[in-house]
Design a protein around this motif. Structure first.
Motif, PDB file in Angstrom:
ATOM      1  N   LYS A   1       0.826  -1.200   0.000  1.00  0.00           N
ATOM      2  CA  LYS A   1       0.000   0.000   0.000  1.00  0.00           C
ATOM      3  C   LYS A   1       0.867   1.260   0.000  1.00  0.00           C
ATOM      4  O   LYS A   1       0.613   2.202  -0.774  1.00  0.00           O
ATOM      5  CB  LYS A   1      -0.922   0.003   1.213  1.00  0.00           C
ATOM      6  N   GLN A   2       1.902   1.261   0.815  1.00  0.00           N
ATOM      7  CA  GLN A   2       2.772   2.432   0.915  1.00  0.00           C
ATOM      8  C   GLN A   2       3.504   2.682  -0.401  1.00  0.00           C
ATOM      9  O   GLN A   2       3.638   3.826  -0.846  1.00  0.00           O
ATOM     10  CB  GLN A   2       3.763   2.253   2.068  1.00  0.00           C
ATOM     11  N   LEU A   3       3.994   1.603  -1.030  1.00  0.00           N
ATOM     12  CA  LEU A   3       4.711   1.743  -2.300  1.00  0.00           C
ATOM     13  C   LEU A   3       3.813   2.333  -3.380  1.00  0.00           C
ATOM     14  O   LEU A   3       4.216   3.234  -4.126  1.00  0.00           O
ATOM     15  CB  LEU A   3       5.248   0.379  -2.745  1.00  0.00           C
ATOM     16  N   ILE A   4       2.582   1.811  -3.460  1.00  0.00           N
ATOM     17  CA  ILE A   4       1.658   2.287  -4.499  1.00  0.00           C
ATOM     18  C   ILE A   4       1.266   3.731  -4.249  1.00  0.00           C
ATOM     19  O   ILE A   4       1.285   4.572  -5.154  1.00  0.00           O
ATOM     20  CB  ILE A   4       0.410   1.383  -4.560  1.00  0.00           C
ATOM     21  N   GLU A   5       0.945   4.052  -2.998  1.00  0.00           N
ATOM     22  CA  GLU A   5       0.528   5.409  -2.669  1.00  0.00           C
ATOM     23  C   GLU A   5       1.637   6.405  -2.933  1.00  0.00           C
ATOM     24  O   GLU A   5       1.417   7.487  -3.514  1.00  0.00           O
ATOM     25  CB  GLU A   5       0.090   5.471  -1.199  1.00  0.00           C
TER      26      GLU A   5
ATOM     27  N   LEU B   1       4.461  10.587  -8.904  1.00  0.00           N
ATOM     28  CA  LEU B   1       4.440  10.686 -10.360  1.00  0.00           C
ATOM     29  C   LEU B   1       3.179  11.375 -10.875  1.00  0.00           C
ATOM     30  O   LEU B   1       3.157  11.881 -11.999  1.00  0.00           O
ATOM     31  CB  LEU B   1       4.550   9.286 -10.980  1.00  0.00           C
ATOM     32  N   GLY B   2       2.123  11.373 -10.057  1.00  0.00           N
ATOM     33  CA  GLY B   2       0.894  12.047 -10.446  1.00  0.00           C
ATOM     34  C   GLY B   2       0.174  11.382 -11.611  1.00  0.00           C
ATOM     35  O   GLY B   2      -0.684  11.986 -12.255  1.00  0.00           O
ATOM     36  N   ASN B   3       0.522  10.134 -11.912  1.00  0.00           N
ATOM     37  CA  ASN B   3      -0.057   9.428 -13.051  1.00  0.00           C
ATOM     38  C   ASN B   3      -0.065   7.930 -12.752  1.00  0.00           C
ATOM     39  O   ASN B   3       0.978   7.334 -12.493  1.00  0.00           O
ATOM     40  CB  ASN B   3       0.760   9.721 -14.324  1.00  0.00           C
ATOM     41  N   LYS B   4      -1.242   7.330 -12.774  1.00  0.00           N
ATOM     42  CA  LYS B   4      -1.348   5.917 -12.403  1.00  0.00           C
ATOM     43  C   LYS B   4      -0.635   5.005 -13.394  1.00  0.00           C
ATOM     44  O   LYS B   4      -0.060   3.979 -13.019  1.00  0.00           O
ATOM     45  CB  LYS B   4      -2.819   5.530 -12.285  1.00  0.00           C
ATOM     46  N   LYS B   5      -0.678   5.356 -14.698  1.00  0.00           N
ATOM     47  CA  LYS B   5      -0.016   4.514 -15.692  1.00  0.00           C
ATOM     48  C   LYS B   5       1.494   4.506 -15.485  1.00  0.00           C
ATOM     49  O   LYS B   5       2.143   3.453 -15.540  1.00  0.00           O
ATOM     50  CB  LYS B   5      -0.360   5.014 -17.102  1.00  0.00           C
ATOM     51  N   LEU B   6       2.072   5.699 -15.223  1.00  0.00           N
ATOM     52  CA  LEU B   6       3.509   5.778 -14.977  1.00  0.00           C
ATOM     53  C   LEU B   6       3.875   5.041 -13.688  1.00  0.00           C
ATOM     54  O   LEU B   6       4.919   4.360 -13.613  1.00  0.00           O
ATOM     55  CB  LEU B   6       3.948   7.240 -14.891  1.00  0.00           C
ATOM     56  N   ALA B   7       3.012   5.164 -12.683  1.00  0.00           N
ATOM     57  CA  ALA B   7       3.260   4.462 -11.424  1.00  0.00           C
ATOM     58  C   ALA B   7       3.241   2.951 -11.632  1.00  0.00           C
ATOM     59  O   ALA B   7       4.064   2.210 -11.070  1.00  0.00           O
ATOM     60  CB  ALA B   7       2.218   4.875 -10.392  1.00  0.00           C
ATOM     61  N   ALA B   8       2.293   2.471 -12.448  1.00  0.00           N
ATOM     62  CA  ALA B   8       2.208   1.032 -12.726  1.00  0.00           C
ATOM     63  C   ALA B   8       3.462   0.539 -13.440  1.00  0.00           C
ATOM     64  O   ALA B   8       4.000  -0.524 -13.127  1.00  0.00           O
ATOM     65  CB  ALA B   8       0.963   0.743 -13.565  1.00  0.00           C
ATOM     66  N   GLU B   9       3.955   1.339 -14.414  1.00  0.00           N
ATOM     67  CA  GLU B   9       5.169   0.949 -15.141  1.00  0.00           C
ATOM     68  C   GLU B   9       6.370   0.896 -14.201  1.00  0.00           C
ATOM     69  O   GLU B   9       7.200  -0.018 -14.278  1.00  0.00           O
ATOM     70  CB  GLU B   9       5.425   1.939 -16.279  1.00  0.00           C
ATOM     71  N   GLU B  10       6.482   1.878 -13.291  1.00  0.00           N
ATOM     72  CA  GLU B  10       7.614   1.907 -12.363  1.00  0.00           C
ATOM     73  C   GLU B  10       7.567   0.717 -11.411  1.00  0.00           C
ATOM     74  O   GLU B  10       8.607   0.128 -11.083  1.00  0.00           O
ATOM     75  CB  GLU B  10       7.604   3.214 -11.563  1.00  0.00           C
ATOM     76  N   LEU B  11       6.354   0.337 -10.980  1.00  0.00           N
ATOM     77  CA  LEU B  11       6.220  -0.774 -10.032  1.00  0.00           C
ATOM     78  C   LEU B  11       6.201  -2.138 -10.709  1.00  0.00           C
ATOM     79  O   LEU B  11       6.211  -3.172 -10.030  1.00  0.00           O
ATOM     80  CB  LEU B  11       4.930  -0.586  -9.219  1.00  0.00           C
ATOM     81  N   GLY B  12       6.152  -2.134 -12.064  1.00  0.00           N
ATOM     82  CA  GLY B  12       6.164  -3.403 -12.796  1.00  0.00           C
ATOM     83  C   GLY B  12       4.855  -4.160 -12.736  1.00  0.00           C
ATOM     84  O   GLY B  12       4.840  -5.394 -12.775  1.00  0.00           O
ATOM     85  N   ILE B  13       3.730  -3.458 -12.639  1.00  0.00           N
ATOM     86  CA  ILE B  13       2.416  -4.105 -12.615  1.00  0.00           C
ATOM     87  C   ILE B  13       1.537  -3.470 -13.691  1.00  0.00           C
ATOM     88  O   ILE B  13       1.871  -2.423 -14.247  1.00  0.00           O
ATOM     89  CB  ILE B  13       1.725  -3.974 -11.231  1.00  0.00           C
TER      90      ILE B  13
END
Length: 591
Positions: free
Chosen positions: A552-556, A562-574
């Motif tokens: 939860k902490q990593l995603i939040e 990054l202010g962008n869910k798609k970029l966050a998903a790419e960074e987290l590898g999901i």
């Protein structure tokens, strides 16, 4: 020889084949052998009437050639043919001549009918009557195929194992006869269609894909099922089985009842999607005006599909086999538009091509010219176009002799041309020449009942183009899209569906979290919900594992940074869909 383990389609009609075989032999005075695709002897005469139902292991080169190549093979001198050179039975073979004809169903060779000569008299018969024998055996082959299909259809429809399997499937299934009546259905299908078993038995239905391309390899598609007074959208796959059709419904359905047109049936113009009253009126008008030659002016907001309508008129016209030339008057610089439209001869001006140029007016000769955004045409060119319409001839730049012209002009605009006329920006005489038949396209917000049909059409279209599985969508998403005002009209809806097909993971369903933020603005939220806002971090509830807390902490942190869910998903590898599910699971306020 080996005993066959499974019964081929030819073996299923063996009694019929045996009768034909004896008849052929007595009429033609030749030996006959019939084998299936596995080289199992189904019937034979003379030396070939033994070992029926067993697999041939020798002297099979010619038969195998016919099966593998799906074409006829004739050998008059058996021992001299190249295929006989490697035959193990060449030294003991008594065959003098061979004529083999494949038995074909669809694209598959299911066996061979062969005529054989075992003496010189029979060899002479084959040699002197090759064409007649080939034609005759092709006819016998067609009779076998017809009997096989008839037998197979009866077996399929009455097969107790198949019936039991379909009845007990969780997935909705319909089996349709060749007259489109329902031969078999299960409870899941009956529930989706809102019918009882008694209602659905022998019910006649019309099943049509929302996209014309029929390709089940790309997964499920949207089909419109019509019966009685109802139309229902169902996601599924359609599989032909001889004269029957098996319709398998997807587990997830984003279907709904589609209202019938308010008056009599609309013409079938598959490029124009919609059953609303404005679309019904438009389709009726198009079918009436398409065969003529009068000019048409299509008006409507940007994105309403003016070029689609223009192409539909052309396809339904007598000019459908000639050119459809489209030009956007707003997209070409003023200094180039004249040469594009009228063309020029060589040396007409500095920089002109040495070969000259054929203008779009001449290129459309015999066909249809579509002038999009006609309101942006310069005044000087408006005068020249008016002359072309009145004189039915065109003068290329630099030429001294006009060329005869036979075209139909369809123009389009999103502007109010009468205001342009009042402002002196558009010629009134040209307006009346172009506006012989006016067509006004309604914006999407005025034909809300078509939104769902259109969204499924575009989902199908882009899923097939990208070779993705049809994703489907939740009822919540459908409700949001139905409530949206669509300022960009059909174009905006089509672009949104293409975006969603790109980002939804394969095999998953489009949910609210995948929609762009502006679609889920506060005014579109169902009552009781609120738009997400950033708040201070809340203490973790007891009972959560350390892994969940860390996740939860990593995603939040990634989303906020990054202010962008798609970029966050790419960074987290999901995946994007995964991060949306996690945000929902942990009740994160993602901004």
């Amino acid at each position: 020889m080996q005993r066959s383990r499974s019964k081929s389609v030819l073996m299923k009609i063996q009694p019929i084949i045996l009768k034909f075989t004896k008849m052929l032999s007595s009429v033609l005075h030749l030996e006959v052998e019939i084998v299936d695709a596995s080289l199992i002897r189904v019937a034979g005469t003379g030396p070939y009437e033994h070992s029926l139902g067993e697999c041939l292991t020798s002297n099979t080169h010619l038969l195998r050639y016919v099966i593998d190549n799906k074409k006829e093979k004739m050998v008059i001198q058996s021992h001299s043919d190249p295929l006989c050179q490697n035959c193990d039975s060449r030294g003991t073979c008594t065959e003098k001549a061979f004529l083999g004809v494949p038995i074909i169903i669809g694209e598959e060779c299911i066996g061979v009918i062969s005529l054989l000569a075992v003496n010189f008299e029979q060899q002479k018969v084959i040699k002197q009557n090759v064409q007649m024998l080939c034609d005759y055996i092709r006819h016998i082959s067609a009779l076998f195929v017809s009997k096989i299909i008839e037998t197979s259809d009866k077996e399929i429809a009455s097969n107790p194992a198949l019936n039991s399997l379909i009845k007990n499937m969780d997935q909705g299934v319909l089996m349709l006869n060749k007259d489109d009546t329902i031969a078999l259905s299960n409870r899941a299908a009956q529930r989706l269609l809102g019918l009882t078993e008694a209602d659905i038995s022998a019910l006649q239905v019309t099943l049509s894909s929302l996209t014309p391309k029929d390709n089940v390899e790309c997964g499920f598609k949207q089909y419109l099922i019509k019966f009685k007074e109802q139309q229902i959208l169902i996601t599924g796959q359609l599989h032909p089985i001889q004269d029957l059709r098996l319709f398998l419904m997807a587990f997830h359905q984003s279907h709904s009842n589609i209202a019938e047109p308010q008056s009599f049936d609309s013409p079938d113009i598959h490029q124009l999607i919609g059953n609303s009253k404005p679309m019904h009126t438009l389709k009726q008008l198009i079918t009436r005006i398409a065969p003529g030659n009068s000019s048409v002016l299509i008006s409507g907001e940007s994105g309403t599909g003016k070029e689609v309508v223009a192409r539909a008129i052309h396809r339904l016209s007598k000019r459908c086999n000639q050119s459809f030339i489209a030009i956007n008057c707003a997209a070409i610089p003023e200094q180039l538009l004249e040469s594009e439209l009228f063309g020029y001869i060589k040396g007409a001006f500095t920089g002109a091509s040495a070969q000259g140029k054929i203008g779009l007016l001449q290129a459309a000769n015999g066909g249809t010219l579509f002038l999009d955004e006609i309101g942006d045409m310069p005044m000087m060119l408006q005068a020249k176009l008016l002359r072309v319409i009145e004189s039915r001839e065109v003068m290329p730049i630099g030429a001294n002799k006009p060329q005869p012209l036979d075209i139909r002009i369809i123009s389009a605009t999103h502007q109010n041309l009468q205001n342009y006329i009042a402002q002196g920006n558009f010629r009134e005489d040209l307006y009346y020449r172009l506006n012989v038949i006016p067509l006004m396209l309604a914006p999407l917000r005025e034909r809300k009942s078509d939104i769902e049909l259109l969204m499924h059409f575009f989902l199908n279209l882009h899923s097939q183009r990208m070779e993705n599985c049809y994703p489907g969508m939740t009822q919540e998403v459908i409700a949001i899209l139905n409530n949206y005002q669509w300022p960009g009209n059909v174009r905006e809806l089509g672009n949104l569906m293409e975006y969603l097909v790109n980002i939804v993971p394969s095999g998953e369903v489009i949910e609210r979290d995948l929609l762009p933020p502006h679609l889920c603005a506060r005014k579109d939220l169902p009552s009781g919900e609120r738009a997400p806002t950033a708040t201070a971090a809340q203490p973790e509830p007891a009972g959560k594992s350390n892994i969940e807390i860390m996740e939860k902490q990593l995603i939040e942190e990634a989303v906020l940074r990054l202010g962008n869910k798609k970029l966050a998903a790419e960074e987290l590898g999901i995946g994007v869909a995964t991060i949306y599910r996690k945000i929902k699971k942990y009740e994160l306020h993602s901004g």
